[in-house]
Structure formats: C-alpha cells, structure tokens
Design an enzyme around this catalytic site. Structure first.
Site, PDB file in Angstrom:
ATOM      1  N   TYR A 171     119.468 143.621  88.685  1.00 29.99           N
ATOM      2  CA  TYR A 171     120.751 144.131  88.198  1.00 29.99           C
ATOM      3  C   TYR A 171     121.135 143.525  86.847  1.00 29.99           C
ATOM      4  CZ  TYR A 171     125.124 146.578  89.187  1.00 29.99           C
ATOM      5  OH  TYR A 171     126.177 147.448  89.173  1.00 29.99           O
ATOM      6  N   LYS A 175     114.036 141.277 100.793  1.00 33.68           N
ATOM      7  CA  LYS A 175     112.815 142.084 100.972  1.00 33.68           C
ATOM      8  C   LYS A 175     111.639 141.128 100.758  1.00 33.68           C
ATOM      9  CE  LYS A 175     110.905 146.210 101.456  1.00 33.68           C
ATOM     10  NZ  LYS A 175     111.030 147.078 102.629  1.00 33.68           N
ATOM     11  N   ASP A 233     116.068 147.219 104.069  1.00 32.96           N
ATOM     12  CA  ASP A 233     116.007 148.602 104.587  1.00 32.96           C
ATOM     13  C   ASP A 233     116.437 148.641 106.056  1.00 32.96           C
ATOM     14  OD1 ASP A 233     113.727 147.065 104.768  1.00 32.96           O
ATOM     15  OD2 ASP A 233     112.302 148.703 104.552  1.00 32.96           O
ATOM     16  N   ASP A 265     124.914 145.235  95.834  1.00 27.59           N
ATOM     17  CA  ASP A 265     125.628 146.367  95.248  1.00 27.59           C
ATOM     18  C   ASP A 265     125.514 147.588  96.161  1.00 27.59           C
ATOM     19  OD1 ASP A 265     126.998 147.655  93.062  1.00 27.59           O
ATOM     20  OD2 ASP A 265     125.116 148.689  92.622  1.00 27.59           O
TER      21      ASP A 265
END
Ligand code: NAD
Length: 333
Positions: free
Chosen positions: A124, A171, A204, A228
C-alpha cells in the site's frame, strides 16, 4: 481552554459529513477551536500540490485533525493525499471499529470487532515503477520495526479496551519473508499478553470466516493492504461504509476520518450518511480525553438509528444528511 483541532473538509461528500460531525461535537459543549485546512485536487492550482504546506503545519501544530475524504485519481494522476499524510506524520496505526447498531438491517447482530491496520508499509506504500512498457513492479516492503509496533499496538489496544482476542491476518504461506516475519513477530509478542487469546488466519480464509462467523472475531491485526480490504468487508457486515469510522494514530499526531471515500455519485445532494464522520469525531473526543461527550454522541447515534424514524437512504430511510444530524443533536443527553 479549548482544544485546537485541524479540520479538513476534503472534497466530494467530505464538506457535508465534516460539517455534520462538527455540529454534533459543538452541541456537546466541548470547547474546540477548529483550524480549517484544505487538501485535495482543487489545491493543485493554488499551491501546486494536493497537500499544502499550511495543512501539514496546522496538523503538526495541533496534533489532532478531523478529516473528510479526499478524491484520488484512479490509475493515474497525483498520489493519494491520505497516504502522504499517514507517511508525513508516521500515523502507523489505523484503527477501524465495525459494530452493529440495532436498527440497521444486517445479516448478523452483535458484531463488535476492530481492525488494527498497519498504515505506513507494505504494498500500500505504493513503491512501484514500470519495467519497460509491458511490465510493472510493486515492492512489498515491511520492516521488523513496522510489524512490531503495530502488533504491540493491537495487544495494548485489546488490553485497554477490555477485548479478549487478537487475530493476526497474513499470507505467510506464500509470502514467507514479509508476511512470515509479521506472523512470527505476532506469535512472539502474543506470549507477553497471556490475558489475551491469540490466533492467526490466512487472509483469504479470514474473509470467508468473517462473512460466515463474524462473531468469532474481536481485534484483527493486519498488514496495510489486507487491513484496507478486510475493514471494508467488515463495514459491509455492519451496514455499509456510511457507518464506519477510523482513527490514524502516530506518535506525534492523530487524524480521525470516516473510512469511506468522497462518494462522487451522491456528493453535494444532502443524501450522504454522516454517521461514519460523527463516529470518527467520537473516536477523536475519546482520544482527547472527553470520554463523556464521546459516549453521549455514540448513545445519541444509537438512539436515532434504533428508533428508525430519521434514517438516511443507505440505512433504508428518506432523511437528508442535515435532518439526520439534527436528530442526533436532539437525542444528546
Ligand atoms: P466511496 O467510499 O466514495 O463510495 C463507494 C460507494 O459507497 C458509493 O456508492 C457511495 O455513494 C457509497 N457511500 C460511501 N460513503 C457513504 C456514506 N457516508 N453514506 C452513504 N453512502 C456512502 O468509494 P469510491 O467510489 O471507490 O471512491 C471515491 C473516491 O474516494 C476515490 O477517489 C477514492 O480514492 C477516494 N477515497 C478516499 C478515501 C479517504 O479520503 N480516506 C477513502 C476511500 C476512497
């Protein structure tokens, strides 16, 4: 003595929601000397930048700002003013509560979770460049210091707010260096807080679990990009972007703002839901030590929403932004 607060209306729907939040704060009687400052595309012609030096100086002087959304051109144009502010003031912790309010139609009741998002690093940060004409590269830079301070912030927040569990979102199965470091640091720091339960989830799977069992979660600590996305998902769980506030906290300053954007589709029509901005002002008042006024406003918002008589369109009503704001002010104790 009045608190000095920088007030940045922003653009699009920003001036409407910030005017609403300011009116509600003023109605509590807490004395605030607002210092208005500008940011956004309209500033480029005048100052050559969307984030004028005067605005930066005002935030630096006052240490606290209430801010409306600012439009960022998509895919081209100037870089985000929000990202620039977070970097300038090292506002490393982005705190985004998502709570169901009785009266808002949602699939779940009793959601009360908080996303604590790292706010300065990760993809980001937008460190990217073209590689020739047909490839592009973006750098996911995360530091031990950045991971440590956000994870510690999440645990300290959980302790302070009487929360029970922190979940680290990552992740790390794929990004073993960056997210792997984040997860390992979270596991280490968790040992220092035996009173707080700790678990972790791959981002996920986290999204799936949140839409199936949001009641299982309390505080989620996330690297910047996942935070986010996951926090907008959480906003959807509790009734939409119109309801979710945020705080950007750093060592030298704090900026409070709704998580929604400038809503160009409904801006300027007196239709926007100002709740997210009003609740951002609640977070700001709590930060200033005005817990009673903060509680008073939150209760008034809950009363108006649960009565269901004066709701903006996104909440299923027909009230204008100003009518909703008037109702909140009338409901203050
Ligand atoms: P958005 O949040 O502005 O709007 C998404 C949808 O939600 C729209 O349909 C909008 O009408 C609705 N919505 C948003 N807030 C609402 C509210 N308070 N009440 C009722 N409905 C509401 O997202 P977007 O359209 O993707 O972004 C528009 C612009 O805002 C972009 O330039 C983006 O970069 C910018 N943005 C700024 C910030 C910020 O300043 N902090 C945050 C997000 C997006």
């Amino acid at each position: 003595m009045a608190y000095k607060v920088t007030l940045i209306p922003g653009d699009g729907c920003g001036p409407e929601v910030i005017a609403a939040a300011k009116r509600v704060v003023e109605a509590t009687g807490v004395a605030i000397a607002w210092e208005q400052a500008e940011a956004g595309a309209a500033m480029i012609e005048k100052y050559g930048t969307p984030l004028p030096e005067e605005t930066i100086a005002s935030i630096r002087r006052n240490g606290v700002a209430l801010k409306g959304p600012v439009t960022t051109p998509v895919g081209t144009g100037f870089r985000s003013v929000n990202v620039a502010m977070r970097k300038t003031f090292d506002l490393y912790a982005n705190v985004r509560p998502a709570k169901t309010y009785p009266g808002v139609i949602t699939k779940f009741d009793h959601i009360d979770l908080v996303v604590v998002r790292e706010n300065t690093e990760d993809l980001y940060a937008g460190i990217e460049h073209m590689v020739g004409e047909d490839a592009a590269e973006s750098i996911k830079l995360m530091t031990r210091k950045g991971c440590e301070r956000i994870i510690r912030y999440a645990f300290e927040f959980a302790m302070r707010e009487g929360r029970k569990k922190v979940t680290a979102v990552h992740k790390a199965n794929i990004m073993k260096c960056t997210d792997g470091m984040f997860l390992n640091i979270a596991r280490e720091i968790a040992k220092e807080y035996p009173q707080i339960a700790f678990d972790d989830s791959i981002v996920d799977a986290m999204c799936m679990r949140l839409v199936m069992h949001p009641e299982d979660y309390d505080v989620l600590v996330c690297p910047n990009l996942y935070g986010d996305i996951v926090s907008d998902l959480c906003a959807g769980l509790v009734g939409g972007l119109g309801l979710t506030p945020s705080a950007n906290i750093g060592v030298e300053g704090a900026i409070f703002e709704p998580i929604h954007g400038s809503a160009p589709d409904i801006a300027g029509q007196n239709k926007i839901n100002p709740t997210a901005a009003i609740l951002s002002a609640v977070l700001m008042l709590a930060h200033l030590g005005e817990a009673k006024a903060a509680e008073n406003i939150e209760q008034a918002v809950m009363k108006v929403i649960s009565e269901g008589k004066t709701l903006t369109q996104d909440m299923g009503g027909v009230a204008s932004t100003e009518e909703f704001t008037d109702a909140v002010i009338a409901a203050l104790a």
